[in-house]
Motif scaffolding. Structure first.
Motif, PDB file in Angstrom:
ATOM      1  N   ASN A  37      49.566  22.489  53.790  1.00 37.18           N
ATOM      2  CA  ASN A  37      49.380  21.882  55.112  1.00 37.18           C
ATOM      3  C   ASN A  37      50.398  20.806  55.466  1.00 37.18           C
ATOM      4  O   ASN A  37      50.257  20.129  56.479  1.00 37.18           O
ATOM      5  CB  ASN A  37      47.953  21.338  55.267  1.00 37.18           C
ATOM      6  CG  ASN A  37      47.628  20.255  54.276  1.00 37.18           C
ATOM      7  OD1 ASN A  37      48.488  19.780  53.546  1.00 37.18           O
ATOM      8  ND2 ASN A  37      46.376  19.850  54.253  1.00 37.18           N
ATOM      9  N   LEU A  52      57.215  18.762  67.839  1.00 36.95           N
ATOM     10  CA  LEU A  52      56.886  20.012  67.177  1.00 36.95           C
ATOM     11  C   LEU A  52      58.177  20.774  66.890  1.00 36.95           C
ATOM     12  O   LEU A  52      59.070  20.822  67.741  1.00 36.95           O
ATOM     13  CB  LEU A  52      55.971  20.864  68.056  1.00 36.95           C
ATOM     14  CG  LEU A  52      54.647  20.226  68.454  1.00 36.95           C
ATOM     15  CD1 LEU A  52      53.875  21.160  69.385  1.00 36.95           C
ATOM     16  CD2 LEU A  52      53.825  19.893  67.234  1.00 36.95           C
ATOM     17  N   CYS A  75      57.078  28.345  59.879  1.00 37.24           N
ATOM     18  CA  CYS A  75      55.902  27.559  60.235  1.00 37.24           C
ATOM     19  C   CYS A  75      56.201  26.691  61.440  1.00 37.24           C
ATOM     20  O   CYS A  75      57.354  26.380  61.724  1.00 37.24           O
ATOM     21  CB  CYS A  75      55.446  26.688  59.060  1.00 37.24           C
ATOM     22  SG  CYS A  75      56.579  25.361  58.617  1.00 37.24           S
ATOM     23  N   ALA A  77      55.482  22.936  62.756  1.00 31.96           N
ATOM     24  CA  ALA A  77      55.121  21.667  62.116  1.00 31.96           C
ATOM     25  C   ALA A  77      55.341  20.507  63.073  1.00 31.96           C
ATOM     26  O   ALA A  77      56.220  20.549  63.937  1.00 31.96           O
ATOM     27  CB  ALA A  77      55.946  21.471  60.850  1.00 31.96           C
ATOM     28  N   GLN A  78      54.527  19.465  62.880  1.00 32.46           N
ATOM     29  CA  GLN A  78      54.606  18.258  63.694  1.00 32.46           C
ATOM     30  C   GLN A  78      55.067  17.096  62.832  1.00 32.46           C
ATOM     31  O   GLN A  78      54.546  16.882  61.734  1.00 32.46           O
ATOM     32  CB  GLN A  78      53.237  17.935  64.290  1.00 32.46           C
ATOM     33  CG  GLN A  78      53.231  16.688  65.144  1.00 32.46           C
ATOM     34  CD  GLN A  78      51.855  16.367  65.686  1.00 32.46           C
ATOM     35  OE1 GLN A  78      50.842  16.704  65.077  1.00 32.46           O
ATOM     36  NE2 GLN A  78      51.820  15.710  66.818  1.00 32.46           N
ATOM     37  N   ARG A  96      53.321  17.718  59.306  1.00 34.30           N
ATOM     38  CA  ARG A  96      52.058  18.429  59.133  1.00 34.30           C
ATOM     39  C   ARG A  96      52.268  19.853  59.630  1.00 34.30           C
ATOM     40  O   ARG A  96      52.760  20.065  60.746  1.00 34.30           O
ATOM     41  CB  ARG A  96      50.957  17.756  59.942  1.00 34.30           C
ATOM     42  CG  ARG A  96      49.631  18.477  59.928  1.00 34.30           C
ATOM     43  CD  ARG A  96      48.575  17.679  60.662  1.00 34.30           C
ATOM     44  NE  ARG A  96      48.933  17.469  62.062  1.00 34.30           N
ATOM     45  CZ  ARG A  96      48.345  18.073  63.086  1.00 34.30           C
ATOM     46  NH1 ARG A  96      47.359  18.917  62.883  1.00 34.30           N
ATOM     47  NH2 ARG A  96      48.724  17.817  64.326  1.00 34.30           N
ATOM     48  N   ILE A  98      51.157  23.031  61.313  1.00 38.85           N
ATOM     49  CA  ILE A  98      50.081  23.327  62.262  1.00 38.85           C
ATOM     50  C   ILE A  98      49.876  24.824  62.464  1.00 38.85           C
ATOM     51  O   ILE A  98      48.833  25.232  62.961  1.00 38.85           O
ATOM     52  CB  ILE A  98      50.297  22.618  63.616  1.00 38.85           C
ATOM     53  CG1 ILE A  98      51.641  23.003  64.233  1.00 38.85           C
ATOM     54  CG2 ILE A  98      50.196  21.118  63.448  1.00 38.85           C
ATOM     55  CD1 ILE A  98      51.848  22.439  65.622  1.00 38.85           C
TER      56      ILE A  98
END
Length: 120
Positions: A37, A52, A75, A77-78, A96, A98
């Motif tokens: 994650n 993002l 992926c 991701a933020q 993170r 997402i």
């Protein structure tokens, strides 16, 4: 020192693992560690907080999006945090994840549990 909570085990990756911004096709960083994650990486490009990104990377020991070991993993991701490394001049960035293929999430989770990174 503040203690950190992680919902999933993380693991260091081999040095030199490129992270590519799939929107530009440019390498934006080198991957440091990964969990199912989140990820931590470093690079010369300053990424914007809360932005993002669509990222791609490969890990020899993890099944990618096509189900094969070592194939590409993508992926969304933020960016959660960024700090400048005073020694290297690079930006260390925590993100993170997402959105990621659910089979890849399982593969990363199993890989990270085999040899989890110790909390520092």
């Amino acid at each position: 020192m503040q203690s950190e909570y992680r919902a999933a085990p993380r693991r260091d990756v081999a040095p030199g693992t490129d992270v590519v911004d799939t929107m530009t096709g440019h390498t934006v960083a080198q991957l440091h560690d990964l969990s199912s994650n989140g990820l931590r990486m470093s690079g010369s490009q300053l990424l914007k907080l809360e932005a993002l990104y669509q990222l791609r990377f490969r890990l020899d020991e993890v099944h990618g999006d096509d189900g094969k070991l070592g194939s590409a993993i993508e992926c969304a991701a933020q960016v959660l945090w960024v700090r400048a490394d005073g020694v290297t001049g690079l930006y260390i960035t925590g993100l993170r994840i997402i959105l990621m293929n659910t089979q890849v999430v399982g593969s990363i989770d199993a890989w990270a549990k085999c040899n989890p990174q110790r909390e520092q």
